[in-house]
Motif scaffolding. Structure first.
Motif, PDB file in Angstrom:
ATOM      1  N   ASP A 389      38.864  65.734  15.979  1.00  0.00           N
ATOM      2  CA  ASP A 389      38.794  67.198  16.024  1.00  0.00           C
ATOM      3  C   ASP A 389      40.237  67.682  16.155  1.00  0.00           C
ATOM      4  OD1 ASP A 389      36.113  66.600  16.163  1.00  0.00           O
ATOM      5  OD2 ASP A 389      35.690  67.865  17.908  1.00  0.00           O
ATOM      6  N   ILE A 390      40.772  68.187  15.055  1.00  0.00           N
ATOM      7  CA  ILE A 390      42.222  68.420  14.969  1.00  0.00           C
ATOM      8  C   ILE A 390      42.477  69.777  14.322  1.00  0.00           C
ATOM      9  CG2 ILE A 390      44.391  67.502  13.996  1.00  0.00           C
ATOM     10  CD1 ILE A 390      42.781  64.818  13.533  1.00  0.00           C
ATOM     11  N   ILE A 391      43.484  70.503  14.819  1.00  0.00           N
ATOM     12  CA  ILE A 391      43.874  71.722  14.106  1.00  0.00           C
ATOM     13  C   ILE A 391      45.364  71.681  13.761  1.00  0.00           C
ATOM     14  CG2 ILE A 391      42.046  73.163  15.071  1.00  0.00           C
ATOM     15  CD1 ILE A 391      44.135  74.406  16.970  1.00  0.00           C
ATOM     16  N   VAL A 392      45.695  72.422  12.720  1.00  0.00           N
ATOM     17  CA  VAL A 392      47.087  72.557  12.310  1.00  0.00           C
ATOM     18  C   VAL A 392      47.435  74.041  12.396  1.00  0.00           C
ATOM     19  CG1 VAL A 392      48.735  72.247  10.422  1.00  0.00           C
ATOM     20  CG2 VAL A 392      46.944  70.528  10.815  1.00  0.00           C
ATOM     21  N   HIS A 421      44.667  74.707   9.176  1.00  0.00           N
ATOM     22  CA  HIS A 421      43.609  73.744   8.842  1.00  0.00           C
ATOM     23  C   HIS A 421      42.785  73.456  10.099  1.00  0.00           C
ATOM     24  CE1 HIS A 421      46.108  72.964   5.371  1.00  0.00           C
ATOM     25  NE2 HIS A 421      46.990  72.246   6.030  1.00  0.00           N
ATOM     26  N   THR A 422      41.472  73.283   9.912  1.00  0.00           N
ATOM     27  CA  THR A 422      40.610  72.869  11.034  1.00  0.00           C
ATOM     28  C   THR A 422      39.783  71.666  10.603  1.00  0.00           C
ATOM     29  OG1 THR A 422      40.475  75.141  11.858  1.00  0.00           O
ATOM     30  CG2 THR A 422      38.790  73.616  12.635  1.00  0.00           C
ATOM     31  N   ILE A 423      39.839  70.627  11.420  1.00  0.00           N
ATOM     32  CA  ILE A 423      39.119  69.379  11.118  1.00  0.00           C
ATOM     33  C   ILE A 423      38.181  69.068  12.278  1.00  0.00           C
ATOM     34  CG2 ILE A 423      39.435  66.867  10.805  1.00  0.00           C
ATOM     35  CD1 ILE A 423      42.427  67.988   9.844  1.00  0.00           C
ATOM     36  N   GLU A 431      40.712  74.537   5.030  1.00  0.00           N
ATOM     37  CA  GLU A 431      41.987  74.073   4.482  1.00  0.00           C
ATOM     38  C   GLU A 431      42.746  75.287   3.967  1.00  0.00           C
ATOM     39  OE1 GLU A 431      41.669  70.956   1.573  1.00  0.00           O
ATOM     40  OE2 GLU A 431      43.845  70.807   1.321  1.00  0.00           O
ATOM     41  N   ASP A 432      43.959  75.457   4.482  1.00  0.00           N
ATOM     42  CA  ASP A 432      44.759  76.631   4.107  1.00  0.00           C
ATOM     43  C   ASP A 432      43.961  77.932   4.222  1.00  0.00           C
ATOM     44  OD1 ASP A 432      47.421  75.812   3.724  1.00  0.00           O
ATOM     45  OD2 ASP A 432      46.788  74.742   1.917  1.00  0.00           O
ATOM     46  N   ARG A 433      43.228  78.053   5.312  1.00  0.00           N
ATOM     47  CA  ARG A 433      42.425  79.232   5.695  1.00  0.00           C
ATOM     48  C   ARG A 433      41.167  79.428   4.840  1.00  0.00           C
ATOM     49  NH1 ARG A 433      43.220  80.896  10.086  1.00  0.00           N
ATOM     50  NH2 ARG A 433      42.209  82.895   9.881  1.00  0.00           N
ATOM     51  N   GLN A 434      40.894  78.500   3.943  1.00  0.00           N
ATOM     52  CA  GLN A 434      39.657  78.588   3.155  1.00  0.00           C
ATOM     53  C   GLN A 434      38.581  77.709   3.789  1.00  0.00           C
ATOM     54  OE1 GLN A 434      39.263  80.679   0.447  1.00  0.00           O
ATOM     55  NE2 GLN A 434      41.296  81.303   1.157  1.00  0.00           N
TER      56      GLN A 434
END
Ligand SMILES: [Zn+2]
Length: 466
Positions: A389-392, A421-423, A431-434
Motif C-alpha cells: 500500500d504505497i503512495i507517490v 499515484h496510489t497503490i 496513476e498520474d491522478r487517473q
C-alpha cells in the motif's frame, strides 16, 4: 578474435547473464525520495521499491532497480514515495450530505440524526461510499475505518475499487434504516462479519455508535462477540458533553472511558474515535487496555469540542492515529488535508513551537494509524514483507517547491491533490491522478443526482431542522 571483439563478446555475455539473473517483480517504483517510516525513519534518495503480487519484496537505493525486472516501472523522478495513509475514523457514505447545515448548534441530535432517519437507504450508502472511495484514493488514503449502516453495500464498493477498509456496522439505541432495534443491528453486524471475514482487503467490524447511545448490556454483548469473532469494535468515545453527562448519570459520576473499562468493554479490539474529554487516569486506561485512538483534529475544531491530549497520549505510549471523521464533520476524507492542522493545533494547545514536529505528524498518519488497527506488522511502513500500500506525492507542484525536508513539505505544504499515484495491495488504483478501477465521472454524476433528492427532501421542505 581481436581485443575489442572479445571485449564486446564479454559485454554481450554480461548483459544476457544479468537479464537472465534479474529477479522477476510485478511493479517497481524507481528514483523516489522514499520515506520508509520504518523504526529508524530511514529516507532513501533515488530509492527503489519493488512489489511482487500484493507485497513489498525489497526497498533500497538505485542499485536495487538493476536486480529486478518488473512488468511495470513507475519512474517518479524524485517524488515522495511513502506508505499509504490510513484514515482511522470516518463515515464515508455521508459524502452525499457534505456542506449541509455545517454550523448548526447541537448538530448531531438536531440535524444529523433526523436527516439520516429520512435519507439513509441502501442506495444512499452505495452512492456515498463510491464517492468516498474515489476521494480517499485520490487523496492518498489506502485504508480507511468506516462506521455506518448497510456496511455490506460499502463493502461491495471497496471490493470494486480495490482499496482497503475496516467496515463497522452501526449499532444504536433507536430505530435506524437497517435495524428497528439495536439487537437487530447486532445481528446485522454478525451476518455482515460472517460474510466478509475472509475478504483479502476488507475487515468487517462492529460499530456501537457511542457509550451513551447504547445500553450497558449491548456494549457488553458486542465486546464478547468481537472477541469470539476476532473483529474490531469502533466507537465514538469521550467526544461530547452530552455523552459525559449521560454516562455520569448512568454510573454515579464515572467518565466514559472509566465506564467502558468497568463494564468490560475496553480491550485491544477497540478503536476509539476522538478521546477528547479524557484525564490522565483515562489515558492510563486506554494504554492499559491497548485501545487504539482515532484523532480527528479538523472535525473536533470545527465542532468546537476540544483538542484530544495527543502529546500526553504519545508520551504514555497509547496507540494514536489520524482520522477525518465523516465528511459532514471535517468536510474532507483524506488525512493529507489534516496534517497541517494536527501540527499547528498541538503547538498552540501546548504553547510550544517544538510540540508535534512534522515527522511525528507523518508517523501518526502512517505507522501510528497502522498501530491503531493493530496491523503494524502488515501496514504503515515501506519494508520488505509488508502489504504493498504505497503512495507517490508530487514534489514539483508549486506548493511543494523547494523540498528541504520532505516531512515539513508534507505537513505544512501538501494537500490531497498532490498525490500522484496510489497503490493498494500491489495494484495501481490511480496513476498520474487517473483512476484505473472505477469510472470517476460516472460516480460523481451519480452523487450529484442523489444530492438533488437530498435538496428536495431536506432543504426545500425545511423539515429537518426544527
Ligand atoms: Zn464519527
Amino acid at each position: 578474435m581481436s581485443f575489442s571483439k572479445s571485449m564486446l563478446a564479454l559485454a554481450v555475455m554480461a548483459v544476457s547473464f544479468s537479464s537472465y539473473a534479474a529477479k522477476q517483480a510485478d511493479l517497481m517504483i524507481v528514483d523516489g525520495t522514499v520515506l520508509t517510516m520504518d523504526q529508524q525513519n530511514k529516507i532513501i534518495e533515488q530509492g527503489t521499491v519493488v512489489v511482487k503480487e500484493n507485497k513489498i519484496i525489497a526497498v533500497g537505493g538505485p542499485e536495487l532497480s538493476k536486480e529486478y525486472q518488473a512488468n511495470k516501472v513507475l519512474d517518479v523522478d524524485g517524488d515522495i514515495v511513502m506508505p499509504g495513509l490510513i484514515n482511522t475514523h470516518t463515515h464515508g457514505s455521508m459524502t452525499v450530505f457534505r456542506s449541509l447545515a455545517d454550523d448548526v448548534p447541537d448538530r448531531l441530535h438536531r440535524y444529523i440524526f433526523p436527516l439520516e432517519s429520512k435519507m439513509v437507504s441502501r442506495e444512499m450508502v452505495r452512492v456515498g461510499a463510491d464517492l468516498a472511495n474515489i476521494e480517499m484514493v485520490k487523496g492518498g488514503v489506502t485504508t480507511y475505518v468506516d462506521m455506518y449502516y448497510f456496511e455490506d453495500e460499502v463493502a461491495k464498493t471497496v471490493d470494486k475499487m480495490g482499496n482497503r477498509a475496516v467496515l463497522g456496522e452501526s449499532v444504536i439505541n433507536f430505530p435506524v434504516a437497517d435495524a428497528k432495534t439495536p439487537e437487530e443491528g447486532i445481528q446485522y453486524a454478525v451476518n455482515f462479519i460472517k460474510e466478509y471475514k475472509d475478504h483479502p482487503r476488507i475487515i468487517p467490524a462492529f460499530a456501537p455508535h457511542a457509550p451513551y447511545t447504547n445500553t450497558t448490556e449491548n456494549l457488553q454483548k458486542i465486546a464478547k462477540l468481537s472477541i469470539e469473532l476476532d473483529v474490531p469494535v469502533m466507537i465514538h468515545l469521550a467526544e461530547t458533553d452530552r455523552e459525559q453527562e449521560e454516562i455520569a448519570k448512568r454510573t454515579d459520576g464515572k467518565s466514559p472511558v472509566q465506564y467502558m473499562a468497568d463494564i468490560g468493554a475496553l480491550n485491544n479490539k477497540v478503536i476509539a474515535a476522538h478521546a477528547i474529554m479524557v484525564d490522565d487516569k483515562d489515558i492510563d486506561l486506554l494504554k492499559k487496555y491497548d485501545v487504539g485512538v482515532a484523532h480527528n483534529i479538523s472535525a473536533n475544531t470545527k465542532s468546537a469540542k476540544g483538542v484530544a491530549p495527543v502529546v500526553t497520549m504519545l508520551e504514555k505510549g497509547v496507540r494514536v492515529g489520524l482520522g477525518t471523521d465523516g465528511p459532514m464533520s471535517s468536510n474532507t476524507l483524506t488525512t493529507m488535508n489534516e496534517l497541517n492542522l494536527v501540527g499547528k493545533i498541538h503547538k498552540l494547545e501546548n504553547k510550544d513551537r517544538a510540540a508535534m514536529p512534522p515527522l511525528t505528524v507523518v508517523e501518526l498518519a502512517t505507522m501510528g494509524s497502522a498501530k491503531v488497527l493493530h496491523m503494524e506488522d502488515k501496514l504503515g511502513s515501506l519494508e520488505s514483507g509488508k502489504l504493498a500500500d504505497i503512495i507517490v506525492v508530487d514534489t514539483k507542484s508549486p506548493n511543494m517547491v523547494p523540498m528541504y525536508s520532505p516531512y515539513a513539505a508534507l505537513v505544512y505544504g501538501a494537500n490531497g491533490s498532490n498525490v500522484r499515484h496510489t497503490i493498494v495491495d500491489g495494484k495501481i488504483l490511480m496513476e498520474d491522478r487517473q483512476l484505473l478501477t472505477v469510472d470517476e465521472k460516472a460516480i460523481i454524476k451519480e452523487a450529484q443526482d442523489f444530492s438533488n433528492k437530498v435538496r428536495k427532501t431536506v432543504i426545500d421542505s425545511g423539515e429537518v431542522v426544527k
